[in-house]
Design a protein around this motif. Sequence first.
Motif, PDB file in Angstrom:
ATOM      1  N   CYS A 170     -80.752 -88.993  37.929  1.00 56.86           N
ATOM      2  CA  CYS A 170     -80.438 -87.652  37.144  1.00 56.86           C
ATOM      3  C   CYS A 170     -81.555 -87.372  36.071  1.00 56.86           C
ATOM      4  O   CYS A 170     -81.540 -86.296  35.747  1.00 56.86           O
ATOM      5  CB  CYS A 170     -79.112 -87.991  36.797  1.00 56.86           C
ATOM      6  N   SER A 171     -81.806 -88.367  35.342  1.00 64.72           N
ATOM      7  CA  SER A 171     -82.643 -88.204  34.188  1.00 64.72           C
ATOM      8  C   SER A 171     -84.005 -87.933  34.734  1.00 64.72           C
ATOM      9  O   SER A 171     -84.496 -86.790  34.141  1.00 64.72           O
ATOM     10  CB  SER A 171     -82.770 -89.745  33.383  1.00 64.72           C
ATOM     11  N   ASP A 172     -84.428 -88.252  35.600  1.00 65.74           N
ATOM     12  CA  ASP A 172     -85.622 -87.873  36.349  1.00 65.74           C
ATOM     13  C   ASP A 172     -85.768 -86.508  36.907  1.00 65.74           C
ATOM     14  O   ASP A 172     -86.562 -85.679  36.764  1.00 65.74           O
ATOM     15  CB  ASP A 172     -86.235 -89.118  37.396  1.00 65.74           C
ATOM     16  N   THR A 173     -84.560 -86.244  37.398  1.00 70.04           N
ATOM     17  CA  THR A 173     -84.605 -84.970  38.099  1.00 70.04           C
ATOM     18  C   THR A 173     -84.244 -83.810  36.986  1.00 70.04           C
ATOM     19  O   THR A 173     -84.895 -82.773  37.049  1.00 70.04           O
ATOM     20  CB  THR A 173     -83.149 -84.808  39.128  1.00 70.04           C
ATOM     21  N   GLY A 174     -83.541 -84.079  35.981  1.00 75.56           N
ATOM     22  CA  GLY A 174     -83.376 -83.196  34.889  1.00 75.56           C
ATOM     23  C   GLY A 174     -84.658 -83.019  34.339  1.00 75.56           C
ATOM     24  O   GLY A 174     -85.150 -81.898  33.783  1.00 75.56           O
ATOM     25  N   GLY A 175     -85.391 -84.211  33.891  1.00 70.57           N
ATOM     26  CA  GLY A 175     -86.801 -83.962  33.380  1.00 70.57           C
ATOM     27  C   GLY A 175     -87.679 -83.110  34.314  1.00 70.57           C
ATOM     28  O   GLY A 175     -88.573 -82.228  33.836  1.00 70.57           O
ATOM     29  N   TYR A 176     -87.553 -83.390  35.613  1.00 74.82           N
ATOM     30  CA  TYR A 176     -88.592 -82.373  36.544  1.00 74.82           C
ATOM     31  C   TYR A 176     -88.142 -81.044  36.490  1.00 74.82           C
ATOM     32  O   TYR A 176     -89.073 -80.042  36.467  1.00 74.82           O
ATOM     33  CB  TYR A 176     -88.248 -83.025  37.955  1.00 74.82           C
ATOM     34  N   PHE A 200     -87.864 -84.038  28.429  1.00 76.77           N
ATOM     35  CA  PHE A 200     -86.967 -85.108  28.079  1.00 76.77           C
ATOM     36  C   PHE A 200     -85.572 -84.282  27.404  1.00 76.77           C
ATOM     37  O   PHE A 200     -84.496 -85.137  27.668  1.00 76.77           O
ATOM     38  CB  PHE A 200     -87.771 -85.435  26.738  1.00 76.77           C
ATOM     39  N   GLY A 201     -85.632 -82.986  27.057  1.00 74.47           N
ATOM     40  CA  GLY A 201     -84.297 -82.339  26.780  1.00 74.47           C
ATOM     41  C   GLY A 201     -83.452 -82.357  28.130  1.00 74.47           C
ATOM     42  O   GLY A 201     -82.372 -82.674  28.360  1.00 74.47           O
ATOM     43  N   GLY A 202     -83.974 -81.967  29.470  1.00 77.23           N
ATOM     44  CA  GLY A 202     -83.429 -81.861  30.549  1.00 77.23           C
ATOM     45  C   GLY A 202     -82.961 -83.219  30.979  1.00 77.23           C
ATOM     46  O   GLY A 202     -81.774 -83.402  31.513  1.00 77.23           O
ATOM     47  N   SER A 203     -83.746 -84.258  30.946  1.00 74.33           N
ATOM     48  CA  SER A 203     -83.353 -85.601  31.386  1.00 74.33           C
ATOM     49  C   SER A 203     -82.235 -86.131  30.594  1.00 74.33           C
ATOM     50  O   SER A 203     -81.258 -86.578  30.875  1.00 74.33           O
ATOM     51  CB  SER A 203     -84.428 -86.553  30.972  1.00 74.33           C
ATOM     52  N   LEU A 204     -82.258 -85.764  29.163  1.00 76.67           N
ATOM     53  CA  LEU A 204     -80.951 -86.196  28.281  1.00 76.67           C
ATOM     54  C   LEU A 204     -79.440 -85.485  28.986  1.00 76.67           C
ATOM     55  O   LEU A 204     -78.754 -86.234  29.014  1.00 76.67           O
ATOM     56  CB  LEU A 204     -81.080 -85.659  26.959  1.00 76.67           C
ATOM     57  N   LEU A 205     -79.545 -84.045  29.265  1.00 82.44           N
ATOM     58  CA  LEU A 205     -78.770 -83.509  29.630  1.00 82.44           C
ATOM     59  C   LEU A 205     -78.049 -83.929  30.716  1.00 82.44           C
ATOM     60  O   LEU A 205     -76.946 -84.406  31.102  1.00 82.44           O
ATOM     61  CB  LEU A 205     -79.032 -81.938  29.869  1.00 82.44           C
ATOM     62  N   PHE A 206     -78.908 -84.220  31.857  1.00 83.06           N
ATOM     63  CA  PHE A 206     -78.529 -84.494  33.172  1.00 83.06           C
ATOM     64  C   PHE A 206     -78.062 -86.210  33.301  1.00 83.06           C
ATOM     65  O   PHE A 206     -77.171 -86.559  33.894  1.00 83.06           O
ATOM     66  CB  PHE A 206     -79.598 -84.411  34.397  1.00 83.06           C
ATOM     67  N   GLY A 207     -78.720 -86.907  32.481  1.00 79.82           N
ATOM     68  CA  GLY A 207     -78.458 -88.496  32.144  1.00 79.82           C
ATOM     69  C   GLY A 207     -77.230 -88.517  31.577  1.00 79.82           C
ATOM     70  O   GLY A 207     -76.391 -89.265  32.088  1.00 79.82           O
ATOM     71  N   VAL A 231     -77.945 -92.095  27.663  1.00 80.04           N
ATOM     72  CA  VAL A 231     -78.838 -92.015  26.558  1.00 80.04           C
ATOM     73  C   VAL A 231     -80.020 -93.023  26.683  1.00 80.04           C
ATOM     74  O   VAL A 231     -81.079 -92.724  26.709  1.00 80.04           O
ATOM     75  CB  VAL A 231     -78.460 -91.690  25.291  1.00 80.04           C
ATOM     76  N   ALA A 232     -79.402 -94.323  26.661  1.00 79.41           N
ATOM     77  CA  ALA A 232     -80.385 -95.310  27.024  1.00 79.41           C
ATOM     78  C   ALA A 232     -81.086 -95.246  28.521  1.00 79.41           C
ATOM     79  O   ALA A 232     -82.213 -95.523  28.304  1.00 79.41           O
ATOM     80  CB  ALA A 232     -79.402 -96.709  26.970  1.00 79.41           C
ATOM     81  N   ALA A 233     -80.540 -94.842  29.313  1.00 77.20           N
ATOM     82  CA  ALA A 233     -81.191 -94.874  30.516  1.00 77.20           C
ATOM     83  C   ALA A 233     -82.357 -93.653  30.553  1.00 77.20           C
ATOM     84  O   ALA A 233     -83.465 -93.840  30.900  1.00 77.20           O
ATOM     85  CB  ALA A 233     -80.253 -94.229  31.798  1.00 77.20           C
ATOM     86  N   VAL A 234     -82.070 -92.659  29.608  1.00 81.39           N
ATOM     87  CA  VAL A 234     -83.207 -91.611  29.782  1.00 81.39           C
ATOM     88  C   VAL A 234     -84.203 -92.032  28.663  1.00 81.39           C
ATOM     89  O   VAL A 234     -85.511 -91.880  29.260  1.00 81.39           O
ATOM     90  CB  VAL A 234     -82.612 -90.318  28.837  1.00 81.39           C
ATOM     91  N   VAL A 235     -83.952 -92.917  27.744  1.00 88.21           N
ATOM     92  CA  VAL A 235     -85.110 -93.418  26.747  1.00 88.21           C
ATOM     93  C   VAL A 235     -85.836 -94.381  27.394  1.00 88.21           C
ATOM     94  O   VAL A 235     -87.221 -94.570  27.584  1.00 88.21           O
ATOM     95  CB  VAL A 235     -84.468 -93.989  25.413  1.00 88.21           C
ATOM     96  N   MET A 236     -85.317 -95.240  28.182  1.00 90.77           N
ATOM     97  CA  MET A 236     -85.853 -96.324  28.983  1.00 90.77           C
ATOM     98  C   MET A 236     -86.664 -95.800  30.045  1.00 90.77           C
ATOM     99  O   MET A 236     -87.675 -96.406  30.427  1.00 90.77           O
ATOM    100  CB  MET A 236     -85.083 -97.424  29.436  1.00 90.77           C
ATOM    101  N   ALA A 237     -86.263 -94.812  30.888  1.00 87.53           N
ATOM    102  CA  ALA A 237     -86.817 -94.306  31.911  1.00 87.53           C
ATOM    103  C   ALA A 237     -88.059 -93.647  31.543  1.00 87.53           C
ATOM    104  O   ALA A 237     -89.119 -93.766  32.380  1.00 87.53           O
ATOM    105  CB  ALA A 237     -85.853 -93.354  32.860  1.00 87.53           C
ATOM    106  N   THR A 238     -87.985 -92.916  30.493  1.00 85.99           N
ATOM    107  CA  THR A 238     -89.161 -92.278  29.954  1.00 85.99           C
ATOM    108  C   THR A 238     -90.409 -93.148  29.625  1.00 85.99           C
ATOM    109  O   THR A 238     -91.344 -92.972  29.780  1.00 85.99           O
ATOM    110  CB  THR A 238     -88.756 -91.310  28.668  1.00 85.99           C
ATOM    111  N   LEU A 239     -89.865 -94.228  28.876  1.00 86.61           N
ATOM    112  CA  LEU A 239     -90.881 -95.164  28.369  1.00 86.61           C
ATOM    113  C   LEU A 239     -91.443 -96.014  29.610  1.00 86.61           C
ATOM    114  O   LEU A 239     -92.662 -96.270  29.627  1.00 86.61           O
ATOM    115  CB  LEU A 239     -90.160 -96.179  27.431  1.00 86.61           C
ATOM    116  N   GLY A 240     -90.628 -96.024  30.474  1.00 83.75           N
ATOM    117  CA  GLY A 240     -91.157 -96.733  31.753  1.00 83.75           C
ATOM    118  C   GLY A 240     -91.907 -95.786  32.524  1.00 83.75           C
ATOM    119  O   GLY A 240     -93.088 -96.579  32.753  1.00 83.75           O
TER     120      GLY A 240
END
Length: 291
Positions: A170-176, A200-207, A231-240
């Motif tokens: 969901c983090s990736d989908t929201g970001g996409y 990144f904002g979309g990732s936060l919302l969905f995540g 929040v942790a998943a979004v931050v770590m997914a983005t960094l990954g």
Amino acid sequence: MPSDAPTDGPAGESDPAVAQKQSRAGRNLPAAIGVGLALGATVLASLFLLKDLFVLVVVLALGVGLWELSRGLRTAGIRVPFIPVVTGGTLMLVGGFYGGMETAAVAMALTVIGTLVWRLSDGANGFVRDSSAGIFSLAYLHLMGVFVLLMLVEDDGPLRIVAFIVVTICSDTGGYIAGVLLGRHPMAPSISPKKSWEGFGGSLLFGVVAGVLLVVLALDGSWWVGVVLGVAAVVMATLGDLSESLIKRDLGIKDMGDLLPGHGGLMDRLDSLIAVAPVAWLILYYLVPVA
């Protein structure tokens, strides 16, 4: 895993014929959705039929990921000692699931030694380079995978795995979605030119929404733990995702492979998951009682 939009190669060029079939974000969206559904069905079937099957899925996925990463590093003249790393990494995963973190730690230590010994036969030239690449690959993939299987060990392990994977997706989908529709301000243009702050904002919302729903409804946890997980998943997914993009940019390649139509290589789908896994295990282990 998918980001706001995939990273272009060093030259930023693509085949016009291929580009016509791709979405605005640069991917063949129908193929990507089809492959994603197939992967999701495989994961769910193995999770809820027999935990041991999911262990096998993780072993195979990280083995393929290691092969792709090794092939990418070879373009820069780096030769990963593949056999000791994949063998030791497999022992780490199996040991982590059946014997716990202590067993996985011993397997990793022995694999590090085995990797150094294996590389001795090729002489001093490039010894530090190749051995370091092997140990890096082991930590980057299989050490992270151990935390996935530690989540699976719990009585409600399959649901914990679903929560971890779905929040990351969901983090990736929201970001996409947000990146394609609203993306204007690049987050890290020198690493991933199409990744934006709007994405990144979309990732936060969905995540965060996914985290709250899954923790509350599937794991009987508190809503605020879902917020923390999201929040942790979004931050770590983005960094990954950014980290793998930087690896590919350093190596001068666009994707780690072409195994998955519409996605690239399997490593291009694992980058977010492996970064989120240890943090997701930590949050769920300490903040969500086993259901």
